[in-house]
Write a protein that holds these residues in place. Structure first.
Motif, PDB file in Angstrom:
ATOM      1  N   PHE A 114      -1.759   6.285  -0.372  1.00 30.28           N
ATOM      2  CA  PHE A 114      -2.551   5.479   0.554  1.00 30.28           C
ATOM      3  C   PHE A 114      -1.636   4.622   1.424  1.00 30.28           C
ATOM      4  O   PHE A 114      -0.554   4.206   0.998  1.00 30.28           O
ATOM      5  N   SER A 115      -2.118   4.315   2.631  1.00 28.45           N
ATOM      6  CA  SER A 115      -1.487   3.272   3.442  1.00 28.45           C
ATOM      7  C   SER A 115      -1.864   1.916   2.849  1.00 28.45           C
ATOM      8  O   SER A 115      -2.843   1.808   2.101  1.00 28.45           O
ATOM      9  N   PRO A 116      -1.105   0.848   3.151  1.00 27.07           N
ATOM     10  CA  PRO A 116      -1.415  -0.464   2.571  1.00 27.07           C
ATOM     11  C   PRO A 116      -2.824  -0.957   2.890  1.00 27.07           C
ATOM     12  O   PRO A 116      -3.450  -1.610   2.067  1.00 27.07           O
ATOM     13  N   ASP A 117      -3.327  -0.644   4.091  1.00 26.62           N
ATOM     14  CA  ASP A 117      -4.669  -1.084   4.453  1.00 26.62           C
ATOM     15  C   ASP A 117      -5.751  -0.109   4.000  1.00 26.62           C
ATOM     16  O   ASP A 117      -6.943  -0.328   4.247  1.00 26.62           O
TER      17      ASP A 117
ATOM     18  N   ASP B 298      -6.827  10.159   8.719  1.00 26.29           N
ATOM     19  CA  ASP B 298      -7.602   8.948   8.973  1.00 26.29           C
ATOM     20  C   ASP B 298      -8.817   9.021   8.045  1.00 26.29           C
ATOM     21  O   ASP B 298      -9.747   9.796   8.285  1.00 26.29           O
ATOM     22  N   ILE B 299      -8.829   8.233   6.964  1.00 22.75           N
ATOM     23  CA  ILE B 299      -9.913   8.344   5.981  1.00 22.75           C
ATOM     24  C   ILE B 299     -11.098   7.447   6.328  1.00 22.75           C
ATOM     25  O   ILE B 299     -12.081   7.399   5.585  1.00 22.75           O
ATOM     26  N   VAL B 300     -11.012   6.749   7.465  1.00 24.08           N
ATOM     27  CA  VAL B 300     -12.181   6.037   7.979  1.00 24.08           C
ATOM     28  C   VAL B 300     -13.023   7.004   8.800  1.00 24.08           C
ATOM     29  O   VAL B 300     -14.255   6.988   8.745  1.00 24.08           O
ATOM     30  N   ASN B 301     -12.350   7.852   9.553  1.00 27.81           N
ATOM     31  CA  ASN B 301     -13.026   8.856  10.375  1.00 27.81           C
ATOM     32  C   ASN B 301     -12.437  10.219  10.039  1.00 27.81           C
ATOM     33  O   ASN B 301     -11.415  10.628  10.594  1.00 27.81           O
TER      34      ASN B 301
ATOM     35  N   SER C 282       5.239   2.741   2.630  1.00 22.76           N
ATOM     36  CA  SER C 282       5.807   1.412   2.371  1.00 22.76           C
ATOM     37  C   SER C 282       4.715   0.352   2.401  1.00 22.76           C
ATOM     38  O   SER C 282       3.669   0.520   3.027  1.00 22.76           O
ATOM     39  N   HIS C 283       4.982  -0.766   1.709  1.00 23.14           N
ATOM     40  CA  HIS C 283       3.997  -1.847   1.614  1.00 23.14           C
ATOM     41  C   HIS C 283       4.058  -2.793   2.818  1.00 23.14           C
ATOM     42  O   HIS C 283       3.161  -3.604   3.002  1.00 23.14           O
ATOM     43  N   ASP C 284       5.109  -2.705   3.595  1.00 22.09           N
ATOM     44  CA  ASP C 284       5.289  -3.603   4.742  1.00 22.09           C
ATOM     45  C   ASP C 284       4.475  -3.072   5.925  1.00 22.09           C
ATOM     46  O   ASP C 284       4.811  -2.034   6.500  1.00 22.09           O
TER      47      ASP C 284
ATOM     48  N   GLN D 294       6.547  -3.139   9.498  1.00 19.17           N
ATOM     49  CA  GLN D 294       7.488  -2.038   9.648  1.00 19.17           C
ATOM     50  C   GLN D 294       7.049  -0.925   8.703  1.00 19.17           C
ATOM     51  O   GLN D 294       7.681  -0.628   7.709  1.00 19.17           O
ATOM     52  N   SER D 295       5.888  -0.354   9.022  1.00 16.65           N
ATOM     53  CA  SER D 295       5.285   0.630   8.133  1.00 16.65           C
ATOM     54  C   SER D 295       6.039   1.946   8.211  1.00 16.65           C
ATOM     55  O   SER D 295       6.265   2.489   9.296  1.00 16.65           O
TER      56      SER D 295
END
Length: 229
Positions: free
Chosen positions: A89-92, A109-112, A133-135, A138-139
């Motif tokens: 997953f991405s951090p958001d 894109d798991i929102v759309n 990455s969690h940042d 600077q993803s």
């Protein structure tokens, strides 16, 4: 006087019951509560809890426990490009990245889910592992491949930032430090490598290689000594 039966003698320590009921049974006595303390009330189960317990006992599938419940995914996306080896997953939690057998890193894109996934192309072997990455500022995305390399990708532009070379076998596991400054890769060559993503150099690889060579030499010496003895 004469002819009167003698009263029964009680054994030491035995208490004679008071007011025996008919038939010789001792009367039920009610235990008294200590003065000033109310009698404790037995809590009754909540209505929903009582219904749930009764439903479980009756075998109602709506009240199955987590161990018995058949979980259903919220969304299923058919992806026919190739087999998927790793996901992150991405951090958001708005995106998911996957490493696949067609040598491509995909970002969904798991929102759309209707949009086509982004394709990160560059590896020359199937992608074994991915990490995000969690940042958020600077993803970055890190991927490890059967081509014996790892790659660092910009998670916003999806461009390859760095190709990390040094492993001699498949890179099967990758991860970021929490602050995103260090990447770690694990390989079938029995090495774990730490990469300084600021200077883009592998840390302590030479030291690990020297230690490995020393361990192999020592092991060979022990085997040769045992055979001579």
């Amino acid at each position: 006087g004469e002819g009167q039966p003698e009263p029964e003698q009680t054994e030491p320590g035995q208490v004679e019951p008071e007011n025996p009921a008919e038939g010789g049974e001792p009367a039920q006595t009610q235990q008294s509560q200590p003065s000033g303390e109310p009698a404790p009330e037995q809590p009754e189960p909540a209505q929903g809890e009582a219904q749930g317990e009764a439903a479980v006992a009756a075998g109602d599938p709506e009240y199955e426990s987590d161990d018995e419940k058949e979980w259903v995914p919220e969304k299923v996306v058919e992806f026919a490009a190739n087999d998927i080896h790793s996901l992150a997953f991405s951090p958001d939690e708005k995106y998911a990245v996957g490493g696949c057998g067609d040598k491509v890193v995909y970002v969904w894109d798991i929102v759309n889910f209707e949009t086509e996934p982004k394709e990160l192309i560059g590896h020359e072997g199937l992608v074994m592992s991915v990490a995000w990455s969690h940042d958020e500022e600077q993803s970055m995305i890190l991927s490890g491949s059967a081509d014996c390399t790892a790659r660092v990708w910009d998670a916003k532009t999806f461009q390859c930032l760095h190709k990390l070379v040094g492993h001699e076998e498949w890179v099967c596991s990758v991860h970021f430090a929490f602050d995103g400054t260090v990447g770690v890769t694990g390989s079938w060559d029995h090495f774990v490598a730490f990469w300084d993503l600021g200077s883009h150099k592998r840390e302590s690889w030479r030291e690990m290689q020297e230690q490995y060579d020393a361990d192999v030499a020592a092991r060979k010496e022990r085997v040769a000594k045992a055979r001579r003895e």
